[in-house]
Design a protein around this motif. Structure first.
Motif, PDB file in Angstrom:
ATOM      1  N   ILE A   1      31.483   4.640 -31.944  1.00 26.21           N
ATOM      2  CA  ILE A   1      32.875   4.207 -32.110  1.00 26.21           C
ATOM      3  C   ILE A   1      33.179   3.041 -31.154  1.00 26.21           C
ATOM      4  O   ILE A   1      33.784   2.044 -31.547  1.00 26.21           O
ATOM      5  CB  ILE A   1      33.854   5.377 -31.853  1.00 26.21           C
ATOM      6  CG1 ILE A   1      33.657   6.503 -32.877  1.00 26.21           C
ATOM      7  CG2 ILE A   1      35.304   4.875 -31.843  1.00 26.21           C
ATOM      8  CD1 ILE A   1      34.236   6.239 -34.245  1.00 26.21           C
TER       9      ILE A   1
ATOM     10  N   ILE B   1      38.445  -5.605 -29.601  1.00 32.00           N
ATOM     11  CA  ILE B   1      39.671  -4.908 -29.186  1.00 32.00           C
ATOM     12  C   ILE B   1      39.549  -4.450 -27.736  1.00 32.00           C
ATOM     13  O   ILE B   1      40.398  -4.731 -26.908  1.00 32.00           O
ATOM     14  CB  ILE B   1      39.947  -3.690 -30.099  1.00 32.00           C
ATOM     15  CG1 ILE B   1      40.240  -4.146 -31.537  1.00 32.00           C
ATOM     16  CG2 ILE B   1      41.094  -2.850 -29.551  1.00 32.00           C
ATOM     17  CD1 ILE B   1      40.372  -3.040 -32.534  1.00 32.00           C
TER      18      ILE B   1
ATOM     19  N   ILE C   1      42.692  -5.239 -39.000  1.00 38.56           N
ATOM     20  CA  ILE C   1      42.255  -4.396 -37.876  1.00 38.56           C
ATOM     21  C   ILE C   1      42.670  -2.938 -38.108  1.00 38.56           C
ATOM     22  O   ILE C   1      41.884  -2.013 -37.903  1.00 38.56           O
ATOM     23  CB  ILE C   1      42.861  -4.906 -36.542  1.00 38.56           C
ATOM     24  CG1 ILE C   1      42.370  -6.324 -36.204  1.00 38.56           C
ATOM     25  CG2 ILE C   1      42.552  -3.938 -35.401  1.00 38.56           C
ATOM     26  CD1 ILE C   1      40.957  -6.421 -35.704  1.00 38.56           C
TER      27      ILE C   1
ATOM     28  N   LYS D   1      31.961  -0.208 -32.412  1.00 40.85           N
ATOM     29  CA  LYS D   1      32.798  -0.737 -33.514  1.00 40.85           C
ATOM     30  C   LYS D   1      34.079  -1.365 -32.957  1.00 40.85           C
ATOM     31  O   LYS D   1      34.523  -2.406 -33.430  1.00 40.85           O
ATOM     32  CB  LYS D   1      33.183   0.388 -34.485  1.00 40.85           C
ATOM     33  CG  LYS D   1      31.977   1.058 -35.120  1.00 40.85           C
ATOM     34  CD  LYS D   1      31.895   0.735 -36.590  1.00 40.85           C
ATOM     35  CE  LYS D   1      30.780   1.532 -37.230  1.00 40.85           C
ATOM     36  NZ  LYS D   1      30.431   1.030 -38.552  1.00 40.85           N
ATOM     37  N   ILE D   2      34.658  -0.705 -31.951  1.00 38.69           N
ATOM     38  CA  ILE D   2      35.885  -1.229 -31.332  1.00 38.69           C
ATOM     39  C   ILE D   2      35.576  -2.567 -30.647  1.00 38.69           C
ATOM     40  O   ILE D   2      36.359  -3.498 -30.695  1.00 38.69           O
ATOM     41  CB  ILE D   2      36.445  -0.196 -30.314  1.00 38.69           C
ATOM     42  CG1 ILE D   2      36.872   1.092 -31.023  1.00 38.69           C
ATOM     43  CG2 ILE D   2      37.604  -0.777 -29.502  1.00 38.69           C
ATOM     44  CD1 ILE D   2      38.000   0.925 -32.013  1.00 38.69           C
TER      45      ILE D   2
ATOM     46  N   LEU E   1      37.475   4.282 -39.344  1.00 39.75           N
ATOM     47  CA  LEU E   1      36.778   5.071 -38.325  1.00 39.75           C
ATOM     48  C   LEU E   1      37.495   6.392 -38.060  1.00 39.75           C
ATOM     49  O   LEU E   1      37.105   7.161 -37.193  1.00 39.75           O
ATOM     50  CB  LEU E   1      36.655   4.262 -37.026  1.00 39.75           C
ATOM     51  CG  LEU E   1      35.873   2.948 -37.128  1.00 39.75           C
ATOM     52  CD1 LEU E   1      36.044   2.113 -35.869  1.00 39.75           C
ATOM     53  CD2 LEU E   1      34.392   3.231 -37.359  1.00 39.75           C
TER      54      LEU E   1
ATOM     55  N   VAL F   1      41.807   4.924 -27.406  1.00 41.67           N
ATOM     56  CA  VAL F   1      41.081   3.661 -27.576  1.00 41.67           C
ATOM     57  C   VAL F   1      41.711   2.633 -26.644  1.00 41.67           C
ATOM     58  O   VAL F   1      42.935   2.499 -26.600  1.00 41.67           O
ATOM     59  CB  VAL F   1      41.195   3.159 -29.033  1.00 41.67           C
ATOM     60  CG1 VAL F   1      40.576   1.768 -29.171  1.00 41.67           C
ATOM     61  CG2 VAL F   1      40.536   4.135 -29.993  1.00 41.67           C
TER      62      VAL F   1
ATOM     63  N   LEU G   1      35.244  -5.471 -33.083  1.00 36.84           N
ATOM     64  CA  LEU G   1      36.536  -6.015 -33.505  1.00 36.84           C
ATOM     65  C   LEU G   1      37.215  -6.758 -32.348  1.00 36.84           C
ATOM     66  O   LEU G   1      38.337  -7.216 -32.479  1.00 36.84           O
ATOM     67  CB  LEU G   1      37.446  -4.889 -34.015  1.00 36.84           C
ATOM     68  CG  LEU G   1      36.924  -4.106 -35.227  1.00 36.84           C
ATOM     69  CD1 LEU G   1      37.763  -2.873 -35.472  1.00 36.84           C
ATOM     70  CD2 LEU G   1      36.917  -4.995 -36.466  1.00 36.84           C
TER      71      LEU G   1
ATOM     72  N   VAL H   1      44.815  -7.873 -30.256  1.00 39.05           N
ATOM     73  CA  VAL H   1      45.221  -6.482 -30.400  1.00 39.05           C
ATOM     74  C   VAL H   1      45.797  -6.006 -29.069  1.00 39.05           C
ATOM     75  O   VAL H   1      45.125  -6.053 -28.047  1.00 39.05           O
ATOM     76  CB  VAL H   1      44.036  -5.593 -30.808  1.00 39.05           C
ATOM     77  CG1 VAL H   1      44.481  -4.142 -30.899  1.00 39.05           C
ATOM     78  CG2 VAL H   1      43.472  -6.052 -32.144  1.00 39.05           C
TER      79      VAL H   1
END
Lengths: 269, 269
Positions: free
Chosen positions: B159, B168, A159, B162-163, A166, B182, B166, A179
């Protein structure tokens, strides 16, 4: 032999300049105003404190001192680029800033490299001069991760690499394949403390960005990282072996052993 | 016609049950203990408050009331899975939890779906019943983003996806093509407030995860999101059109107009 040092915050610039002096270099230091430790002036042969916004002045100082090779070291908080009142950029810095498409760390640092190169100044890799700073592979503390914890380390590593890809940050905190916190502009310490408000025994993973240029300061951990982890009840610090720095390694490991924190160096599989 | 509702925190369950009642459904509600609003009992035909850890009890209640279709709505903070003292899972919940490979939101929610299906209970999509909750495409406030801000919205959207990929979080805060914050376990509000400590006029982007199942609560924003953005001096709220919810849309837009915040619905390009 002489070498330039452009120094930001933290204790890494002091460690680096000391190491360079030990090896017989004449050290010409630009201390970034408000960031670099004042003590640096005692560890340098030529020293000047210059605002980070004064790109022209920094380059002139290096040229006047005949610097051909420079080391960039120490923290430069990215949020500075938003603090235009305290920075007061000169024309050269403004030109650089406005040529940036995406203002990620690496993009900005590449601009600095390009600008220095136009003046015949190369950026050198710190690890060439201070190889003992580099995180080795393996378990560095007395206590070792369990099998279950190794799975979390592997998950966190994956991760963290994606987050680095990014150009967001270098650190993630994970627990049981979840996470808990991702670092962006707030920095590693705040990320660790935030995670601590939600879970105990978490795993802090810090890696270099896939596109990280090792001539620029790699991600680092120091004794203070371990102290913060203690406050946050975090359990394991996993750093990328070969591509991160352990500052004052002996002290760091001693502190970690003392408060039962595990430190490991991990290579990308 | 009857339908089950499993209700977590926030005001979405109230809005949803109200809407279902209006449309003539008999509403059988499981209020997740400590999360769901007590007022829900007045908006349901059959109501029981059950601890989220008691998976067996929840399923028995639904079966006893002959529920074949259920809506999952409201917030269930992920950190709950680490609070084993307050949850006290039963055997059925424990079995589910230990069968999870990665404990991301979607993975956990898929487990719930699978478990319900073994009992013949389907999860229905809220938007089938309450289409007015879905974020439409376009600028929803009087004020519009500038050309430069649209670039940041696009960057933040990319972005955020993408987060989400994952597993997240769903929210990122960006400014001038930099990621300021984030979201992971701390939630959207804290992420917005944190960004506010570093920059003003930031852009908050909230999207669904690429693998988001719309039968499960999609990401949502409400009036409180706008109020928090006001406190954090954030400027634009960009939500994914078609795949996020705007709770109490009229009130939200009114508040945004009042404090000069821009709200836009954006489709993935």
């Amino acid at each position: 032999m002489q070498i330039g040092v452009i120094a930001g915050g933290g204790c890494l610039p002091l460690i680096v300049t000391n190491e360079l002096k030990k090896r017989g270099y004449k050290v010409i230091t630009v201390a970034l105003e408000g960031l670099a430790d004042d003590a640096l002036s005692n560890h340098s042969d030529v020293f000047e404190s210059i605002n980070i916004g004064k790109a022209g002045q920094i380059i002139d100082f290096l040229k006047n001192n005949n610097v051909k090779e420079v080391i960039l070291t120490g923290k430069v908080p990215k949020k500075l680029i938003f603090e235009r009142k305290t920075i007061k950029p000169d024309m050269r810095a403004l030109k650089m800033l406005f040529s940036a498409k995406i203002r990620g760390d690496n993009e900005l640092l590449k601009l600095v490299e390009k600008e220095l190169l136009t003046e015949g100044i190369k950026i050198a890799e710190i690890s060439e001069f201070c190889p003992e700073l580099i995180t080795p592979e393996g378990v560095l503390t007395r206590k070792k991760p369990t099998k279950e914890e190794w799975k979390d380390i592997e998950y966190g590593f994956k991760i963290a690499k994606k987050i680095g890809e990014l150009d967001i940050g270098q650190t993630v905190v994970v627990k049981e394949r979840s996470v808990i916190a991702v670092e962006a502009i707030e920095g590693t310490d705040e990320t660790i403390l935030r995670a601590g408000r939600f879970v105990k025994n978490s795993i802090v993973v810090k890696v270099s960005k896939p596109q990280q240029d090792l001539r620029l300061d790699p991600p680092a951990a120091g004794v203070d990282t371990i102290v913060i982890m203690g406050k946050a009840n975090a359990k394991i610090l996993a750093l990328e072996a070969g591509k991160t720095f352990l500052i004052e390694r002996d002290k760091l490991i001693e502190k970690a052993n003392e408060i039962n924190i595990i430190v490991v160096g991990v290579k990308q599989p």
